[in-house]
Write a protein that holds these residues in place. Sequence first.
Motif, mmCIF file in Angstrom:
data_model
loop_
_atom_site.group_PDB
_atom_site.id
_atom_site.type_symbol
_atom_site.label_atom_id
_atom_site.label_comp_id
_atom_site.label_asym_id
_atom_site.label_seq_id
_atom_site.Cartn_x
_atom_site.Cartn_y
_atom_site.Cartn_z
ATOM 1 N N THR A 1 16.235 92.780 -9.664
ATOM 2 C CA THR A 1 17.288 91.526 -9.923
ATOM 3 C C THR A 1 18.237 91.608 -10.774
ATOM 4 N N SER A 2 18.597 92.912 -11.078
ATOM 5 C CA SER A 2 19.574 92.968 -11.959
ATOM 6 C C SER A 2 20.981 92.871 -11.601
ATOM 7 N N THR A 3 21.967 92.597 -12.310
ATOM 8 C CA THR A 3 23.405 92.540 -11.948
ATOM 9 C C THR A 3 24.204 93.569 -11.360
ATOM 10 N N LEU A 39 12.391 77.408 -35.703
ATOM 11 C CA LEU A 39 11.778 76.219 -35.360
ATOM 12 C C LEU A 39 10.506 76.132 -36.187
ATOM 13 N N GLY A 40 10.220 76.894 -37.080
ATOM 14 C CA GLY A 40 9.173 76.376 -38.134
ATOM 15 C C GLY A 40 7.732 77.055 -37.617
ATOM 16 N N ILE A 41 7.807 78.165 -36.786
ATOM 17 C CA ILE A 41 6.580 78.657 -36.287
ATOM 18 C C ILE A 41 6.882 80.159 -37.101
ATOM 19 N N ASP A 42 5.436 80.194 -37.558
ATOM 20 C CA ASP A 42 5.378 81.677 -38.558
ATOM 21 C C ASP A 42 4.968 82.808 -37.435
ATOM 22 N N ARG A 43 5.596 84.110 -37.940
ATOM 23 C CA ARG A 43 5.323 85.240 -37.023
ATOM 24 C C ARG A 43 3.948 85.280 -36.321
ATOM 25 N N SER A 44 2.875 84.874 -37.380
ATOM 26 C CA SER A 44 1.641 85.141 -36.734
ATOM 27 C C SER A 44 1.378 84.131 -35.641
ATOM 28 N N ARG A 45 2.198 83.187 -35.307
ATOM 29 C CA ARG A 45 1.891 82.145 -34.356
ATOM 30 C C ARG A 45 2.794 82.216 -33.178
ATOM 31 N N VAL A 46 3.409 83.360 -33.083
ATOM 32 C CA VAL A 46 4.349 83.808 -31.976
ATOM 33 C C VAL A 46 3.387 84.711 -31.101
ATOM 34 N N ARG A 47 3.421 84.469 -29.629
ATOM 35 C CA ARG A 47 2.562 84.891 -28.756
ATOM 36 C C ARG A 47 3.701 85.452 -27.695
ATOM 37 N N PHE A 48 3.866 86.932 -27.931
ATOM 38 C CA PHE A 48 4.453 87.680 -26.754
ATOM 39 C C PHE A 48 3.773 87.969 -25.587
ATOM 40 N N LEU A 49 4.332 87.746 -24.339
ATOM 41 C CA LEU A 49 3.772 88.039 -23.221
ATOM 42 C C LEU A 49 4.848 88.713 -22.192
ATOM 43 N N PRO A 50 4.291 89.954 -21.487
ATOM 44 C CA PRO A 50 4.989 90.566 -20.568
ATOM 45 C C PRO A 50 5.416 89.667 -19.643
ATOM 46 N N ILE A 51 7.003 89.921 -19.300
ATOM 47 C CA ILE A 51 7.654 89.135 -18.118
ATOM 48 C C ILE A 51 8.341 90.107 -17.340
ATOM 49 N N GLU A 52 8.310 89.806 -15.795
ATOM 50 C CA GLU A 52 8.878 90.930 -14.757
ATOM 51 C C GLU A 52 10.344 90.251 -14.647
ATOM 52 N N SER A 53 11.261 90.928 -14.309
ATOM 53 C CA SER A 53 12.696 90.520 -14.137
ATOM 54 C C SER A 53 12.711 89.351 -12.978
ATOM 55 N N GLU A 54 11.921 89.328 -12.021
ATOM 56 C CA GLU A 54 12.212 88.445 -11.200
ATOM 57 C C GLU A 54 11.651 87.219 -11.542
ATOM 58 N N ASP A 55 10.685 87.089 -12.624
ATOM 59 C CA ASP A 55 9.897 86.023 -13.130
ATOM 60 C C ASP A 55 10.914 85.266 -14.251
ATOM 61 N N ARG A 56 11.989 85.817 -14.774
ATOM 62 C CA ARG A 56 12.417 85.258 -15.909
ATOM 63 C C ARG A 56 13.070 83.851 -15.683
ATOM 64 N N ALA A 57 13.726 83.722 -14.526
ATOM 65 C CA ALA A 57 14.461 82.352 -14.242
ATOM 66 C C ALA A 57 13.448 81.403 -14.107
ATOM 67 N N ARG A 58 12.283 81.420 -13.786
ATOM 68 C CA ARG A 58 11.221 80.642 -13.970
ATOM 69 C C ARG A 58 10.099 80.640 -15.109
ATOM 70 N N ARG A 59 10.334 81.575 -15.832
ATOM 71 C CA ARG A 59 9.515 81.730 -17.187
ATOM 72 C C ARG A 59 8.202 81.812 -16.979
ATOM 73 N N GLN A 60 7.678 82.739 -15.934
ATOM 74 C CA GLN A 60 6.305 83.113 -15.633
ATOM 75 C C GLN A 60 6.189 84.259 -16.094
ATOM 76 N N ALA A 61 5.154 84.239 -17.054
ATOM 77 C CA ALA A 61 4.761 85.626 -17.787
ATOM 78 C C ALA A 61 3.229 85.728 -17.497
ATOM 79 N N ARG A 62 2.782 87.183 -17.637
ATOM 80 C CA ARG A 62 1.524 87.336 -17.367
ATOM 81 C C ARG A 62 0.466 87.034 -18.638
ATOM 82 N N GLU A 63 -0.614 86.410 -18.441
ATOM 83 C CA GLU A 63 -1.484 86.244 -19.492
ATOM 84 C C GLU A 63 -2.853 86.429 -18.910
ATOM 85 N N GLY A 64 -3.487 87.712 -19.305
ATOM 86 C CA GLY A 64 -4.681 87.926 -18.841
ATOM 87 C C GLY A 64 -4.737 88.237 -17.203
#
Length: 382
Positions: free
Chosen positions: A197-199, A106-131
């Motif tokens: 929420t596991s299969t 996508l043209g995004i350098d590694r230094s510009r990737v922000r990883f955010l922890p996400i819980e299993s039940e929030d994966r469908a809604r793409r809601q991750a914790r930030e602060g």
Amino acid sequence: MSQASEPGPAGPTAAVPAPSRATRIRQIRLVGLVVVLAVLVAAVIPIVVAVGPPTRDELLEQAGLKGRQYLRIGVKDDQPGIAQQFSNNVWKGFDIEIAYMIAGYLGIDRSRVRFLPIESEDRARRQAREGDGFVTVDLVIASYSITRQREEEEGAVFSAPYLATEQSVVTLKSVEGRDQVSSLEDLAGQRVCTLTTSTSSQRLREAGATPIGRNKISECIQLLYDGQVYAVTTDAAILAGFVTGDQPNDDGQRFTVGLRNAKPLRHWDIGSSAQEMWGVNTGSNLALRDLVDLALYASAKDEKNTAWEDAYDANLRWQQRYNLPQSVAEQQQPEPRKVEVRQWPWERIALPVPAHPGSSPNRVTRAGRVGWRGRGRRSSGC
């Protein structure tokens, strides 16, 4: 003055032969052909641009990635070998490397990737914790199995799969010799922990076991250490890291699990025939989904692109000997989805597989890699 010295009359001028009728006809036809081709090009180019597939740059524009300074990706933070957060915000694991591979496309350098922890039940809604709050991430790359329910009922939009694994079970190693776990039915009447929420939950109920749900798989492993559950079940690629992390012999690649009262674990092959295919959730951003699939296609089809194999080798392949007889995951990247993008002939010559920005220019081919054993299917225990 003598007669010999007088200038003589000028000689006759050589006549230039007139072009033959056949030559004139050929010239007229050539001019006509050039005019027709020019008219066709002028007519076809707007049609191709209007109704043909988009270019990669157009997909980037549609996905809202043009000029983006960073990319938010929701990942797990407690799965050794898959996605684990260490001190100083260091992230490691197979999903992390896949995320970097896609970001590079996508043209995004590694230094510009922000990883955010996400819980299993929030994966469908793409809601991750930030602060102290939650944000919507661009991508979810979090050991997320592709299922019809998640697509049709929960609204997840998946890319093509990027890893194939299967359901398995771990118990304390001390159980070996007293009980054998060769199927989920062997867990009937037992308390078995899995992700909420596991299969795996429904399969446990069908087998007569009592599922205990937790938001994090590390919480399940802690319950196992504490004797509160008999076993833990989820995808083999997830469980393998905990089994490897508890090996008594440290060969320099041992994972740091960081749980209390850790005990050696045993990985059981339960003969699961159903594959767990992990995909990337892009939400309703279909242009972004197509770009992710293009990245996975480039990884699978470009012989010079070894990003997937490098991620597998560094995080999963070396664990196999600690997890026998259970297969950790298939060593072959699943078949990607081909996305049509508009490329002119000269672009196809210069960029034979979809262009892969961010790729290392010094990649070696798969055939030339030491220790690479081809892309054959690993035994899945089916």
